[in-house]
Design a protein around this motif. Sequence first.
Motif, short mmCIF file in Angstrom:
data_model
loop_
_atom_site.label_atom_id
_atom_site.label_comp_id
_atom_site.label_asym_id
_atom_site.label_seq_id
_atom_site.Cartn_x
_atom_site.Cartn_y
_atom_site.Cartn_z
N VAL A 20 85.12 11.97 28.32
CA VAL A 20 84.00 12.39 29.16
C VAL A 20 84.30 10.98 30.59
CG1 VAL A 20 81.67 13.32 29.52
CG2 VAL A 20 83.15 14.03 27.66
N TRP A 21 83.97 9.75 29.93
CA TRP A 21 84.08 8.46 31.32
C TRP A 21 85.12 8.76 32.21
CZ3 TRP A 21 86.80 4.19 32.35
CH2 TRP A 21 86.79 3.42 33.12
N TYR A 29 85.80 8.82 41.78
CA TYR A 29 86.36 7.89 42.79
C TYR A 29 87.29 9.38 43.67
CZ TYR A 29 88.70 4.06 42.95
OH TYR A 29 89.66 2.64 43.66
N ALA A 30 87.49 10.92 43.41
CA ALA A 30 87.81 11.31 44.28
C ALA A 30 87.08 11.76 45.64
CB ALA A 30 88.42 12.27 43.11
N ALA A 50 75.25 11.89 42.50
CA ALA A 50 74.54 11.61 41.36
C ALA A 50 74.62 13.06 40.32
CB ALA A 50 73.20 11.16 42.02
N ILE A 51 74.93 13.99 41.03
CA ILE A 51 74.81 15.70 40.63
C ILE A 51 76.55 14.87 39.42
CG2 ILE A 51 75.60 17.94 40.47
CD1 ILE A 51 73.99 17.97 43.25
N VAL A 52 77.58 14.72 39.81
CA VAL A 52 79.19 14.78 38.64
C VAL A 52 78.35 13.77 37.38
CG1 VAL A 52 81.12 13.47 38.50
CG2 VAL A 52 79.73 15.33 41.00
N THR A 101 78.97 1.29 34.47
CA THR A 101 80.11 2.00 35.10
C THR A 101 80.32 2.54 36.69
OG1 THR A 101 80.99 2.44 34.07
CG2 THR A 101 81.90 0.39 34.36
N PHE A 102 79.36 3.63 36.35
CA PHE A 102 78.77 4.52 38.45
C PHE A 102 77.77 4.51 38.09
CE2 PHE A 102 82.16 5.68 34.51
CZ PHE A 102 83.21 5.77 34.89
#
Lengths: 112, 225
Positions: A20-21, A29-30, A50-52, A101-102
């Motif tokens: 999932v990470w 990224y995309a 944010a939603i993703v 990380t995100f």
Amino acid sequence: MNGRAVPPRRLWLLAAGFLVWCSALVVLYALHAIGCAFGWQAGALRWSLAIVLFVHLIVIAWMWRHLATARPEPKLGQAAVFLQTVVVWTLIAALVATVITFAPSLVLKTCI
Amino acid sequence: MVVAGLMAALCGCSGPLSTLDPSGPSAASIALLWWVMLAGAGVLFALVLTLFLLVVLRPGWGSRLPSSRWIVLGGLALPAVILLPLICYGLLAGERLLPLPGHSPPRIEAVARQWVWTFRYPDRGNVATTNVLHLPAGTPVDIDVSSEDVIHAFWVPRLAGKIDAVPGQVNHLRIQADTPGRYEGQCNEFCGVGHARMHFVVIVDRPADYPAALAAAAATTKAEP
Ligand SMILES: [Cu+2]
């Protein structure tokens, strides 16, 4: 030996959290690159990122909850209990790693 | 001994391609980030070695703490206390290096090709120089980096970070040289057999001398076939 062997298929659960990470990495990224290339508004892009991210966190949290409360089948014995403990910890690690990380990409400048 | 060792180590920190010998604000910020990271890594290393020595010199030390506590404190808390602030500092430092739109400094185009750099100066009558980049001192310049064939990377270690030269895409790097002089740049993305020799020279001129120096350099470029 106590109990029957754990089905090998179940070892895939060890990778579940970080798969999932990986998905979060690729999709964020995309989306980020596409949004910047097509000149989306910064606010809209930030919200979609944010939603993703949030959806991925929900998925990991759901798996965590699901596995932490599941009772290993008694006939599978100690190995199943051990496997479940390790899987739960990989899920926790994946959850923390996904945030660390995100999440910064939501706060930093989106495009220049 | 220690002093001699330090001197020997620090001699490696100067030189035309040294990021630790910065001569501009971006490179200075990157060098500072490097030193901060080194300090953080040093602190972590010292803490780990201290624990290690305690365990070796006093057998049984720390056995009163349960192993799960050791995993959480030593494996998570100890690195997190150092690494999380380093992440934040690194992100902030990177954010400040961005060539933000708003104030738009003069532009220079850097076009990479196997294995040559061509620099064009749209603000100076679109003259061009090959493998020599002329910059005015003390003022920011935006380098528009692109490529004609494969992926290269533009890097002048003493002035700024590196940025990829991607075909079909223009990447921007804001660069500022504080003092006039001769600097060196290097292609920093493997681009074929000529990659290692794909370097260029950066001449930083005093602002008053800049137009003449650039014109002279562009004239010699034209003379070459
Ligand atoms: Cu190259």
